[in-house]
Motif scaffolding. Structure first.
Motif, short mmCIF file in Angstrom:
data_model
loop_
_atom_site.label_atom_id
_atom_site.label_comp_id
_atom_site.label_asym_id
_atom_site.label_seq_id
_atom_site.Cartn_x
_atom_site.Cartn_y
_atom_site.Cartn_z
N PRO A 6 -12.23 -46.56 -37.99
CA PRO A 6 -11.18 -45.65 -37.49
C PRO A 6 -10.40 -44.95 -38.59
CG PRO A 6 -11.13 -47.74 -36.31
CD PRO A 6 -12.09 -47.91 -37.43
N GLN A 7 -10.11 -45.64 -39.68
CA GLN A 7 -9.37 -45.01 -40.78
C GLN A 7 -10.20 -43.91 -41.43
OE1 GLN A 7 -7.80 -47.69 -43.73
NE2 GLN A 7 -7.33 -46.03 -45.15
N ARG A 8 -11.45 -44.18 -41.65
CA ARG A 8 -12.34 -43.17 -42.24
C ARG A 8 -12.51 -41.97 -41.30
NH1 ARG A 8 -13.74 -40.18 -46.07
NH2 ARG A 8 -15.93 -39.67 -46.20
N LEU A 9 -12.64 -42.23 -40.01
CA LEU A 9 -12.76 -41.13 -39.04
C LEU A 9 -11.52 -40.24 -39.05
CD1 LEU A 9 -14.46 -42.83 -35.98
CD2 LEU A 9 -15.40 -41.02 -37.42
N ALA A 10 -10.36 -40.86 -39.15
CA ALA A 10 -9.10 -40.09 -39.19
C ALA A 10 -9.07 -39.20 -40.43
CB ALA A 10 -7.91 -41.03 -39.18
N GLU A 11 -9.55 -39.71 -41.57
CA GLU A 11 -9.61 -38.91 -42.79
C GLU A 11 -10.58 -37.75 -42.64
OE1 GLU A 11 -10.73 -41.73 -45.77
OE2 GLU A 11 -8.84 -42.84 -45.63
N LEU A 12 -11.76 -38.04 -42.07
CA LEU A 12 -12.78 -37.00 -41.89
C LEU A 12 -12.32 -35.92 -40.93
CD1 LEU A 12 -15.97 -39.23 -41.61
CD2 LEU A 12 -15.35 -37.73 -43.53
N ALA A 13 -11.54 -36.30 -39.92
CA ALA A 13 -11.10 -35.36 -38.89
C ALA A 13 -10.23 -34.24 -39.45
CB ALA A 13 -10.35 -36.11 -37.79
N GLU A 14 -9.54 -34.50 -40.53
CA GLU A 14 -8.63 -33.50 -41.10
C GLU A 14 -9.35 -32.24 -41.57
OE1 GLU A 14 -5.29 -33.48 -41.04
OE2 GLU A 14 -5.52 -35.31 -39.87
N ASN A 15 -10.50 -32.39 -42.18
CA ASN A 15 -11.22 -31.23 -42.74
C ASN A 15 -12.55 -30.97 -42.05
OD1 ASN A 15 -9.29 -30.71 -44.83
ND2 ASN A 15 -10.02 -32.59 -45.80
N ALA A 16 -12.67 -31.42 -40.82
CA ALA A 16 -13.93 -31.31 -40.09
C ALA A 16 -14.06 -29.97 -39.38
CB ALA A 16 -14.04 -32.44 -39.07
N GLY A 17 -15.29 -29.67 -39.00
CA GLY A 17 -15.56 -28.56 -38.11
C GLY A 17 -15.66 -29.12 -36.70
N TYR A 18 -15.15 -28.39 -35.72
CA TYR A 18 -15.14 -28.85 -34.33
C TYR A 18 -15.91 -27.87 -33.45
CZ TYR A 18 -11.63 -32.34 -35.48
OH TYR A 18 -10.98 -33.41 -36.01
N LEU A 19 -16.81 -28.43 -32.65
CA LEU A 19 -17.55 -27.66 -31.65
C LEU A 19 -16.96 -27.95 -30.29
CD1 LEU A 19 -21.13 -28.52 -32.90
CD2 LEU A 19 -20.04 -26.28 -33.04
N LEU A 20 -16.96 -26.96 -29.41
CA LEU A 20 -16.49 -27.15 -28.04
C LEU A 20 -17.72 -27.10 -27.14
CD1 LEU A 20 -13.39 -24.77 -28.09
CD2 LEU A 20 -13.49 -27.21 -28.63
N ILE A 21 -17.92 -28.18 -26.38
CA ILE A 21 -19.10 -28.32 -25.54
C ILE A 21 -18.66 -28.32 -24.08
CG2 ILE A 21 -21.03 -29.86 -24.96
CD1 ILE A 21 -21.17 -28.64 -27.81
N SER A 22 -19.49 -27.68 -23.24
CA SER A 22 -19.26 -27.72 -21.80
C SER A 22 -20.61 -27.82 -21.12
CB SER A 22 -18.52 -26.48 -21.33
OG SER A 22 -18.29 -26.54 -19.93
N GLY A 23 -20.81 -28.89 -20.38
CA GLY A 23 -22.09 -29.09 -19.71
C GLY A 23 -23.23 -29.13 -20.70
N TRP A 24 -24.22 -28.28 -20.50
CA TRP A 24 -25.40 -28.23 -21.36
C TRP A 24 -25.31 -27.11 -22.38
CZ3 TRP A 24 -28.60 -32.21 -21.38
CH2 TRP A 24 -28.56 -33.07 -20.29
N GLY A 25 -24.08 -26.70 -22.72
CA GLY A 25 -23.94 -25.60 -23.65
C GLY A 25 -22.74 -25.73 -24.55
N ALA A 26 -22.57 -24.72 -25.38
CA ALA A 26 -21.48 -24.68 -26.35
C ALA A 26 -20.66 -23.41 -26.14
CB ALA A 26 -22.03 -24.70 -27.77
N VAL A 27 -19.38 -23.50 -26.46
CA VAL A 27 -18.54 -22.31 -26.46
C VAL A 27 -19.02 -21.44 -27.62
CG1 VAL A 27 -16.20 -21.43 -26.78
CG2 VAL A 27 -16.58 -23.48 -25.40
#
Length: 195
Positions: free
Chosen positions: A25-46
């Motif tokens: 969890p601590q490592r994930l919190a660190e990674l989340a700061e500079n991560a890229g985020y994808l938005l998914i809906s159903g079988w596709g992506a925004v």
């Protein structure tokens, strides 16, 4: 390289699933700061205006993602990536019959129709995201004992209170027939089966 054949998407990219980080969890919190985020809906992506998956920073995420399931996908070229599931927020996503959906503020394209035009790395990320998030939307109960599954490992596994572990279906499966030169199929018969 991305291939498309009917209902089959094959994504090859440089996705490092980063098993060590997804359970910390601590490592994930660190990674989340500079991560890229994808938005998914159903079988596709925004999608962005060019038809590529919209890639956001943590600070750019819409408020709608605050209560949405989020999974850690891993790293590509050292950069961490997460995916947020907006299916229930948007009210569904693309289907086979409707490969592109316009929801208020979002344009969503199906993996089947758009992945062949994306980079191999982006296809690998979106394929993993869609597979993981759709698994947990459809699989809420343990197939062994019927108790509710709790998702862990940042989306890469789930477990019921009895300790049965369930994994999302993220890798392709192949069914094939072995034929001889006379077009006869090879069938197996277990010695324990009735004749």
């Amino acid at each position: 390289m991305v291939g498309y054949d009917g209902d089959l998407i094959l994504a090859r990219g440089n996705l490092d699933r980063d098993e060590l980080s997804r359970n910390d969890p601590q490592r994930l919190a660190e990674l989340a700061e500079n991560a890229g985020y994808l938005l998914i809906s159903g079988w596709g992506a925004v999608l962005d205006n060019d038809g590529a998956p919209l890639l956001l920073s943590r600070g750019e995420l819409p408020r709608a993602t605050a209560d949405s399931p989020t999974v850690y996908l891993g790293k590509v070229a050292g950069r961490p990536y997460f995916a947020c599931d907006l299916t229930t927020v948007i009210g569904g996503g693309p289907t086979r019959d409707n490969p592109e959906v316009d929801a208020p503020g979002y344009r969503i394209g199906s993996l089947q129709n758009y992945a062949p035009s994306w980079s191999a790395d982006m296809s690998a990320l979106v394929t993993a995201a869609v597979a993981i998030l759709n698994t947990w939307r459809a699989t809420r109960w343990c197939a062994v004992c019927g108790q509710r599954i709790t998702v862990d490992s940042s989306g890469w596994s789930g477990q019921c209170p009895e300790g049965h572990v369930v994994f999302p279906r993220t890798d392709p499966a192949v069914i094939m027939a072995v034929l001889d030169s006379n077009d006869r199929i090879l069938l197996a018969h277990n010695a324990r089966w009735p004749h």
